[in-house]
Enzyme design. Structure first.
Site, short mmCIF file in Angstrom:
data_model
loop_
_atom_site.label_atom_id
_atom_site.label_comp_id
_atom_site.label_asym_id
_atom_site.label_seq_id
_atom_site.Cartn_x
_atom_site.Cartn_y
_atom_site.Cartn_z
N LEU A 239 0.68 -0.96 -0.05
CA LEU A 239 -0.12 -0.05 -0.04
C LEU A 239 0.79 1.26 0.10
CD1 LEU A 239 -2.36 -1.55 2.74
CD2 LEU A 239 -2.92 -1.04 0.27
N PRO A 240 0.29 2.49 -0.44
CA PRO A 240 1.01 3.60 -0.74
C PRO A 240 1.64 4.10 0.51
CG PRO A 240 -0.84 3.78 -1.95
CD PRO A 240 -1.16 2.57 -0.91
N ASN B 25 -2.99 4.43 4.46
CA ASN B 25 -3.57 3.27 4.02
C ASN B 25 -3.58 2.09 4.49
OD1 ASN B 25 -2.49 5.01 0.77
ND2 ASN B 25 -4.55 4.74 1.33
N LYS C 281 14.63 0.42 4.60
CA LYS C 281 14.02 0.86 3.56
C LYS C 281 14.24 2.53 3.53
CE LYS C 281 11.90 1.33 -0.20
NZ LYS C 281 10.59 0.87 -0.52
N LYS D 295 7.15 11.41 0.33
CA LYS D 295 6.70 10.73 1.39
C LYS D 295 7.69 9.89 2.04
CE LYS D 295 4.89 6.63 1.22
NZ LYS D 295 5.44 5.20 1.58
#
Length: 336
Positions: free
Chosen positions: A103-104, A108, A209, A284
């Site tokens: 998911l983004p 979400n 990440k 983001k």
């Protein structure tokens, strides 16, 4: 699967799986036996630029899928291929005890897990929930607590490699969670990636990440600046890229994902920066890095500047373009 789980670099405690590693014959048989025996339906939620090819690679390995996406059109080709499409994340949890979410944003992910029709409404005890979204590590930890209350297991497993690696099944997964569950996660993740790395407790996959994407943004901006400068100094862009890629400035942004149109085929810069990893998502992720740096009092001078640049790009109409469009942005914006 052509490799087994191994413990490499005992001093560092690094545990990872890679297709490039050949297992002993006995362990290969064990992995294959477990894989064949456990191909029960897998839930997959989120069929965007990354989720779509990831789900397809699970299909290629023989896993039946229980599919959900907030946009029904994203499910159509899977439905046409015979996969089961349901109407909510809760319905996925009702029908599958292994679920992958892609998911983004953090919002979400929270909605998919904890919302009114979220996974936790119908999750079964003992289910394995793997979140491959890139979200705030703190959100991953909170979701893990909620999942644990329901008697299920949560692991964060964000990815690196981009759409190309998602299509070819060569993603790198950075996995956080209970180590005893790593082998179960690796069985599925190994169908979609060539490297599956155990990072530690829940949230450490996200931490890895975030660090990777901050470095990626910095290197992409640096590559774009260097290429722009060289072109304005009269160098042919293909020649300059060739020189950079045989010299000390070489990096993934220059040799695999070059941001200059005409230098490489098969990358977003060759297609008006369509597809790939959007500038909005990079902004983001840099925001997540900024928040983490603030909470840990870590200086990220270049990371903060990269965040500002990508926020400016989004404000000036680049939000839907690939993040390598920073080259175009810098070419057109000469007043910094």
């Amino acid at each position: 699967m052509a490799a087994s789980l191994r413990l490499l670099g005992a001093a560092s405690g690094l545990r990872y799986w890679s297709r490039r590693l050949r297992p002993a014959a006995g362990s290969f048989a064990a992995v294959c036996s477990r894989s064949v025996a456990s191909k029960t339906p897998v839930g997959f939620i989120g069929l965007g630029n990354m989720g779509n090819p990831m789900a397809k690679n699970l299909m290629k390995h023989g896993y039946p899928l229980i599919i959900y996406d907030v946009f029904p059109d994203a499910c159509k080709e899977f439905q046409d291929a015979g996969e089961q499409v349901v109407s909510s994340p809760a319905d996925v949890a009702e029908k599958a005890d292994r679920i992958i979410t892609m998911l983004p944003t953090s919002i979400n992910a929270i909605e998919a897990y904890s919302g009114a029709n979220g996974i936790l409404k119908k999750v079964k005890k003992g289910s394995l929930l793997i979140d491959s979204s890139t979200i705030d590590p703190a959100v991953s930890k909170e979701l893990a607590k909620e999942v644990e209350k329901m008697g299920a297991v949560f692991m964060d497993a964000p990815v690196s490699g981009g759409v190309g690696a998602a299509r070819s099944g060569n993603l790198t997964f950075m996995v956080g969670g209970v180590e005893d569950e790593f082998a179960a996660a690796q069985e599925l993740l190994g169908c979609m990636g060539s490297n599956v790395v155990y990072c530690g407790a829940v949230g450490t996959g996200q931490a890895a990440k975030i660090c990777n994407n901050m470095l990626l943004a910095i290197s992409m901006i640096g590559t774009a600046e260097a290429m722009n400068l060289g072109i304005r100094l009269g160098l042919d862009p293909k020649l300059l890229a060739k020189i950079l890629n045989m010299s000390s400035g070489r990096c993934w942004s220059s040799d695999t994902y070059n941001p200059v149109p005409g230098v490489m085929d098969g990358v977003p810069s060759a297609n008006n920066y369509q597809g790939g990893f959007g500038a909005t998502l990079m902004a983001k992720d840099l925001g997540l890095a900024q928040d983490s740096a603030t909470s840990t009092k870590s200086p990220i001078l270049l990371g903060s500047l990269a965040h500002q640049i990508y926020r400016m790009m989004c404000a000036k109409g680049y939000s839907k373009k690939d993040f390598s469009s920073v080259f175009q942005f810098l070419r057109e914006e000469e007043t910094f």
